[in-house]
Design a protein around this motif. Structure first.
Motif, PDB file in Angstrom:
ATOM      1  N   SER A  65     129.792  54.185  84.601  1.00  0.00           N
ATOM      2  CA  SER A  65     131.234  54.355  84.515  1.00  0.00           C
ATOM      3  C   SER A  65     131.748  55.193  85.684  1.00  0.00           C
ATOM      4  N   VAL A  66     131.026  56.249  86.022  1.00  0.00           N
ATOM      5  CA  VAL A  66     131.418  57.086  87.159  1.00  0.00           C
ATOM      6  C   VAL A  66     131.331  56.286  88.458  1.00  0.00           C
ATOM      7  N   LEU A  67     130.256  55.527  88.612  1.00  0.00           N
ATOM      8  CA  LEU A  67     130.093  54.682  89.799  1.00  0.00           C
ATOM      9  C   LEU A  67     131.260  53.709  89.932  1.00  0.00           C
ATOM     10  N   ALA A  68     131.653  53.099  88.830  1.00  0.00           N
ATOM     11  CA  ALA A  68     132.748  52.130  88.862  1.00  0.00           C
ATOM     12  C   ALA A  68     134.052  52.788  89.297  1.00  0.00           C
ATOM     13  N   ARG A  69     134.313  54.001  88.815  1.00  0.00           N
ATOM     14  CA  ARG A  69     135.568  54.673  89.134  1.00  0.00           C
ATOM     15  C   ARG A  69     135.575  55.268  90.539  1.00  0.00           C
ATOM     16  N   GLN A  70     134.448  55.813  90.969  1.00  0.00           N
ATOM     17  CA  GLN A  70     134.408  56.527  92.245  1.00  0.00           C
ATOM     18  C   GLN A  70     134.089  55.631  93.436  1.00  0.00           C
ATOM     19  N   CYS A  71     133.456  54.489  93.197  1.00  0.00           N
ATOM     20  CA  CYS A  71     132.941  53.708  94.311  1.00  0.00           C
ATOM     21  C   CYS A  71     133.308  52.231  94.269  1.00  0.00           C
ATOM     22  N   LEU A  72     133.362  51.640  93.092  1.00  0.00           N
ATOM     23  CA  LEU A  72     133.460  50.190  92.989  1.00  0.00           C
ATOM     24  C   LEU A  72     134.828  49.675  92.582  1.00  0.00           C
ATOM     25  N   ASP A  73     135.792  50.563  92.453  1.00  0.00           N
ATOM     26  CA  ASP A  73     137.122  50.160  91.991  1.00  0.00           C
ATOM     27  C   ASP A  73     137.949  49.616  93.152  1.00  0.00           C
ATOM     28  N   ARG A  74     137.420  48.591  93.823  1.00  0.00           N
ATOM     29  CA  ARG A  74     138.068  47.973  94.974  1.00  0.00           C
ATOM     30  C   ARG A  74     137.337  46.680  95.296  1.00  0.00           C
ATOM     31  N   ARG A  75     137.844  45.947  96.226  1.00  0.00           N
ATOM     32  CA  ARG A  75     137.190  44.711  96.632  1.00  0.00           C
ATOM     33  C   ARG A  75     135.995  45.014  97.536  1.00  0.00           C
ATOM     34  N   ILE A  76     134.873  44.433  97.178  1.00  0.00           N
ATOM     35  CA  ILE A  76     133.667  44.520  98.002  1.00  0.00           C
ATOM     36  C   ILE A  76     133.204  43.097  98.259  1.00  0.00           C
ATOM     37  N   PRO A  77     133.111  42.682  99.531  1.00  0.00           N
ATOM     38  CA  PRO A  77     132.957  41.260  99.822  1.00  0.00           C
ATOM     39  C   PRO A  77     131.575  40.669  99.639  1.00  0.00           C
ATOM     40  N   ASP A  78     130.512  41.454  99.849  1.00  0.00           N
ATOM     41  CA  ASP A  78     129.178  40.854  99.765  1.00  0.00           C
ATOM     42  C   ASP A  78     128.161  41.865  99.274  1.00  0.00           C
ATOM     43  N   ILE A  79     126.967  41.378  98.976  1.00  0.00           N
ATOM     44  CA  ILE A  79     125.947  42.202  98.328  1.00  0.00           C
ATOM     45  C   ILE A  79     125.400  43.271  99.268  1.00  0.00           C
ATOM     46  N   ASP A  80     125.382  43.004 100.576  1.00  0.00           N
ATOM     47  CA  ASP A  80     124.876  44.002 101.522  1.00  0.00           C
ATOM     48  C   ASP A  80     125.796  45.214 101.572  1.00  0.00           C
ATOM     49  N   ILE A  81     127.096  44.971 101.628  1.00  0.00           N
ATOM     50  CA  ILE A  81     128.046  46.083 101.622  1.00  0.00           C
ATOM     51  C   ILE A  81     128.000  46.817 100.289  1.00  0.00           C
ATOM     52  N   LEU A  82     127.832  46.071  99.206  1.00  0.00           N
ATOM     53  CA  LEU A  82     127.704  46.699  97.880  1.00  0.00           C
ATOM     54  C   LEU A  82     126.509  47.642  97.852  1.00  0.00           C
ATOM     55  N   ALA A  83     125.383  47.209  98.397  1.00  0.00           N
ATOM     56  CA  ALA A  83     124.190  48.056  98.422  1.00  0.00           C
ATOM     57  C   ALA A  83     124.417  49.299  99.280  1.00  0.00           C
ATOM     58  N   GLU A  84     125.078  49.150 100.403  1.00  0.00           N
ATOM     59  CA  GLU A  84     125.361  50.294 101.273  1.00  0.00           C
ATOM     60  C   GLU A  84     126.274  51.300 100.584  1.00  0.00           C
ATOM     61  N   GLU A  85     127.300  50.804  99.936  1.00  0.00           N
ATOM     62  CA  GLU A  85     128.265  51.689  99.277  1.00  0.00           C
ATOM     63  C   GLU A  85     127.637  52.431  98.102  1.00  0.00           C
ATOM     64  N   THR A  86     126.860  51.722  97.295  1.00  0.00           N
ATOM     65  CA  THR A  86     126.227  52.390  96.153  1.00  0.00           C
ATOM     66  C   THR A  86     125.180  53.400  96.617  1.00  0.00           C
ATOM     67  N   LEU A  87     124.482  53.102  97.717  1.00  0.00           N
ATOM     68  CA  LEU A  87     123.507  54.056  98.249  1.00  0.00           C
ATOM     69  C   LEU A  87     124.193  55.333  98.716  1.00  0.00           C
ATOM     70  N   ALA A  88     125.324  55.199  99.398  1.00  0.00           N
ATOM     71  CA  ALA A  88     126.062  56.378  99.850  1.00  0.00           C
ATOM     72  C   ALA A  88     126.530  57.213  98.658  1.00  0.00           C
ATOM     73  N   TRP A  89     127.040  56.535  97.614  1.00  0.00           N
ATOM     74  CA  TRP A  89     127.467  57.244  96.395  1.00  0.00           C
ATOM     75  C   TRP A  89     126.287  57.949  95.748  1.00  0.00           C
ATOM     76  N   GLU A  90     125.170  57.244  95.639  1.00  0.00           N
ATOM     77  CA  GLU A  90     123.967  57.784  95.010  1.00  0.00           C
ATOM     78  C   GLU A  90     123.472  59.030  95.746  1.00  0.00           C
ATOM     79  N   GLU A  91     123.392  58.958  97.065  1.00  0.00           N
ATOM     80  CA  GLU A  91     122.874  60.090  97.840  1.00  0.00           C
ATOM     81  C   GLU A  91     123.780  61.305  97.730  1.00  0.00           C
TER      82      GLU A  91
END
Length: 208
Positions: free
Chosen positions: A151-177
């Motif tokens: 839920s936190v990930l969705a609100r802080q990182c994913l609440d927008r358009r993300i075009p492809d899986i590579d960018i999704l992986a990069e964004e979630t990694l940055a949030w995670e770190e």
């Protein structure tokens, strides 16, 4: 329910780390036209039309007593994907653990049988022996702390358009770190005693 709540009360044991696992899907969307940039007194403007890019799966692994989480991004959410995520949890994330206390919901893909679909019997057995599995009850996925992190990930990182899986992986990694570096965790306060009071209607009544 009480089984999971009792697991949450255990003291920290580095040889038996508690890890919660949950998963979600993310729809991949790209802009059909370039967005108009920020201007003084005006937010970025984005066309309401978009281009669908399929979906991706997010496997959230969360160890609350270590303030650690990891998000694995996959193209699908199959039993095989779960099996590979769990193998990496055992071999890469906690290789020195005697057992990993794993809390997750009771999906039909979340079983040791999935390990035997993905790996040779000896390898599947080796991984399964490293797990102490505790399932949340039906309609009780809120007991899984990994759901809070999703839920936190969705609100802080994913609440927008993300075009492809590579960018999704990069964004979630940055949030995670960033979240791991800040040592953010969940302070769980709901206990078995609370459940017996607040959820007493869910317990069977004994007629004299």
């Amino acid at each position: 329910m009480e089984d999971v709540l009792e697991v949450y009360r255990r003291p920290f044991d580095p040889k038996r780390p508690l890890v919660c696992l949950d998963e979600a899907m993310k729809q991949l969307l790209a802009d059909s036209r370039p967005a108009l940039g920020l201007q003084p007194g005006r937010r970025q403007r984005q066309d309401y039309e978009y281009v669908r890019g399929g979906t991706a799966a997010l496997f959230m692994l969360f160890a609350p007593l270590l303030s650690w989480r990891h998000v694995e991004v996959t193209e699908q959410r199959r039993a095989l994907d779960w099996a590979y995520v769990v193998r990496d949890l055992v071999d890469l994330d906690f290789p020195d653990a005697d057992k990993i206390v794993l809390v997750m919901d009771n999906l039909n893909t979340h079983t040791p049988a999935a390990l035997y679909e993905a790996f040779a019997p000896e390898e599947a057995r080796r991984i399964a022996e490293k797990l102490e599995i505790h399932y949340t009850p039906k309609h009780g996925s809120w007991l899984n702390m990994a759901e809070i992190e999703l839920s936190v990930l969705a609100r802080q990182c994913l609440d927008r358009r993300i075009p492809d899986i590579d960018i999704l992986a990069e964004e979630t990694l940055a949030w995670e770190e960033a979240r791991n570096l800040a040592e953010v965790s969940v302070h769980w306060r709901f206990t078995t005693e609370d459940a017996r009071i607040k959820l007493h209607k869910l317990y069977p009544s004994i007629q004299a």
